[in-house]
Design a protein around this motif. Structure first.
Motif, PDB file in Angstrom:
ATOM      1  N   LEU A 183      21.627  -9.301 -21.197  1.00 22.42           N
ATOM      2  CA  LEU A 183      20.570  -8.334 -21.482  1.00 22.42           C
ATOM      3  C   LEU A 183      21.039  -6.904 -21.248  1.00 22.42           C
ATOM      4  O   LEU A 183      20.703  -5.994 -22.009  1.00 22.42           O
ATOM      5  N   LEU A 184      21.822  -6.691 -20.208  1.00 21.34           N
ATOM      6  CA  LEU A 184      22.339  -5.351 -19.936  1.00 21.34           C
ATOM      7  C   LEU A 184      23.341  -4.927 -21.009  1.00 21.34           C
ATOM      8  O   LEU A 184      23.391  -3.753 -21.394  1.00 21.34           O
ATOM      9  N   TRP A 185      24.144  -5.862 -21.486  1.00 26.76           N
ATOM     10  CA  TRP A 185      25.154  -5.596 -22.511  1.00 26.76           C
ATOM     11  C   TRP A 185      24.512  -5.231 -23.842  1.00 26.76           C
ATOM     12  O   TRP A 185      24.983  -4.333 -24.551  1.00 26.76           O
ATOM     13  N   PHE A 187      12.830 -11.125 -16.788  1.00 26.15           N
ATOM     14  CA  PHE A 187      12.294  -9.767 -16.778  1.00 26.15           C
ATOM     15  C   PHE A 187      11.656  -9.488 -15.405  1.00 26.15           C
ATOM     16  O   PHE A 187      10.458  -9.260 -15.283  1.00 26.15           O
ATOM     17  N   ALA A 188      12.519  -9.503 -14.399  1.00 27.35           N
ATOM     18  CA  ALA A 188      12.085  -9.418 -13.013  1.00 27.35           C
ATOM     19  C   ALA A 188      12.046  -7.976 -12.525  1.00 27.35           C
ATOM     20  O   ALA A 188      12.751  -7.096 -13.035  1.00 27.35           O
ATOM     21  N   SER A 189      11.233  -7.750 -11.503  1.00 29.88           N
ATOM     22  CA  SER A 189      11.178  -6.449 -10.844  1.00 29.88           C
ATOM     23  C   SER A 189      12.553  -6.092 -10.291  1.00 29.88           C
ATOM     24  O   SER A 189      13.285  -6.946  -9.789  1.00 29.88           O
ATOM     25  N   ASN A 190      12.907  -4.831 -10.408  1.00 33.76           N
ATOM     26  CA  ASN A 190      14.194  -4.264  -9.969  1.00 33.76           C
ATOM     27  C   ASN A 190      15.362  -4.657 -10.864  1.00 33.76           C
ATOM     28  O   ASN A 190      16.500  -4.296 -10.596  1.00 33.76           O
ATOM     29  N   PHE A 191      15.049  -5.392 -11.946  1.00 31.66           N
ATOM     30  CA  PHE A 191      16.030  -5.603 -13.011  1.00 31.66           C
ATOM     31  C   PHE A 191      15.491  -5.043 -14.320  1.00 31.66           C
ATOM     32  O   PHE A 191      16.132  -4.212 -14.957  1.00 31.66           O
ATOM     33  N   ALA A 192      14.325  -5.492 -14.736  1.00 33.54           N
ATOM     34  CA  ALA A 192      13.737  -5.040 -15.995  1.00 33.54           C
ATOM     35  C   ALA A 192      12.787  -3.858 -15.793  1.00 33.54           C
ATOM     36  O   ALA A 192      12.569  -3.069 -16.708  1.00 33.54           O
ATOM     37  N   TYR A 193      12.234  -3.720 -14.606  1.00 30.79           N
ATOM     38  CA  TYR A 193      11.325  -2.610 -14.301  1.00 30.79           C
ATOM     39  C   TYR A 193      11.343  -2.351 -12.801  1.00 30.79           C
ATOM     40  O   TYR A 193      11.803  -3.175 -12.001  1.00 30.79           O
ATOM     41  N   GLY A 198      10.385   1.522 -16.668  1.00 24.80           N
ATOM     42  CA  GLY A 198      11.123   0.513 -17.428  1.00 24.80           C
ATOM     43  C   GLY A 198      12.618   0.720 -17.275  1.00 24.80           C
ATOM     44  O   GLY A 198      13.113   1.828 -17.477  1.00 24.80           O
ATOM     45  N   LEU A 199      13.329  -0.325 -16.930  1.00 22.36           N
ATOM     46  CA  LEU A 199      14.770  -0.224 -16.676  1.00 22.36           C
ATOM     47  C   LEU A 199      15.617  -0.675 -17.858  1.00 22.36           C
ATOM     48  O   LEU A 199      16.845  -0.657 -17.771  1.00 22.36           O
ATOM     49  N   VAL A 202       8.815  -2.807 -19.888  1.00 25.65           N
ATOM     50  CA  VAL A 202      10.187  -2.690 -19.353  1.00 25.65           C
ATOM     51  C   VAL A 202      10.963  -1.554 -20.018  1.00 25.65           C
ATOM     52  O   VAL A 202      12.176  -1.443 -19.855  1.00 25.65           O
ATOM     53  N   GLY A 203      10.264  -0.722 -20.781  1.00 26.36           N
ATOM     54  CA  GLY A 203      10.885   0.489 -21.317  1.00 26.36           C
ATOM     55  C   GLY A 203      11.393   0.392 -22.740  1.00 26.36           C
ATOM     56  O   GLY A 203      11.984   1.343 -23.251  1.00 26.36           O
TER      57      GLY A 203
END
Length: 197
Positions: free
Chosen positions: A76-78, A105-111, A121-122, A161-162
């Motif tokens: 997802l980050l890629w 889509f967890a807190s501190n990863f996706a938002y 949103g991250l 999540v942005g």
């Protein structure tokens, strides 16, 4: 553009799988896209575990660092663009895809919570394309379900999540003998063959 395709259907002889193949064909023939910039995640084929577990050993606050999900977080980050291919069952995506969303889509990863009404949103800057098929007519989700599917995906999930750029291909009447399946498959192929981003 780095593209992650998340395919969600248990049958590789399904129409959803045909949409996956035509999507890949279009991407491979697109001069703007390199082979190494395409990844496919087949949730059923991968044996992804969609079950969310919280207990004394697994805390909700630690979901964003769950070791077994590191590979999927990295995908997802890629990705700069995420393509979701799935059927609509009972007015919403399959439980397998919803389970993936619950876990990934967890807190501190996706938002990240900011203390206000909406979080930060991250996953900003990414785009999403949802390709879905259903037995009922194309207008069914809009007229009968108040557009619940698009609201769920666009507003309840991706906007949260942005991710602001979300496009939908909703294909209805797909179990009819004259459902124009070939025409719709060709539409997807042409779209991805020509899309610059």
């Amino acid at each position: 553009m780095k593209t992650l395709i998340i395919y969600t259907h248990p049958n590789h002889h399904s129409l959803s799988h045909a949409f996956l193949q035509r999507t890949l064909q279009g991407l491979h023939e697109n001069p703007h896209i390199q082979e190494q910039d395409i990844q496919v995640l087949d949730l059923y084929g991968e044996g992804f575990d969609p079950i969310l577990v919280f207990n004394e050993q697994k805390r909700r606050r630690d979901m964003h660092v769950e070791p077994s999900l590191e590979k999927y977080r990295n995908q997802l980050l890629w990705a700069e663009r995420i393509i979701l291919i799935y059927p609509i069952w009972w007015g919403r995506p399959p439980a397998m895809l919803l389970g993936y969303i619950d876990r990934m889509f967890a807190s501190n990863f996706a938002y990240r919570e900011k203390g206000g009404l909406l979080p930060e949103g991250l996953l900003k800057g990414k785009s999403v394309i949802c390709i879905s098929t259903m037995k009922g007519p194309t207008f069914y989700p809009l007229l009968w379900l108040n557009n619940a599917h698009k609201t769920l995906m666009r507003r309840a999930l991706f906007s949260y999540v942005g991710i602001k750029k979300v496009k939908f291909f909703e294909f209805g009447g797909m179990e009819k003998r004259e459902g124009k399946q070939t025409k719709k498959l060709d539409r997807i192929y042409r779209y991805f063959r020509a899309a610059a981003q």
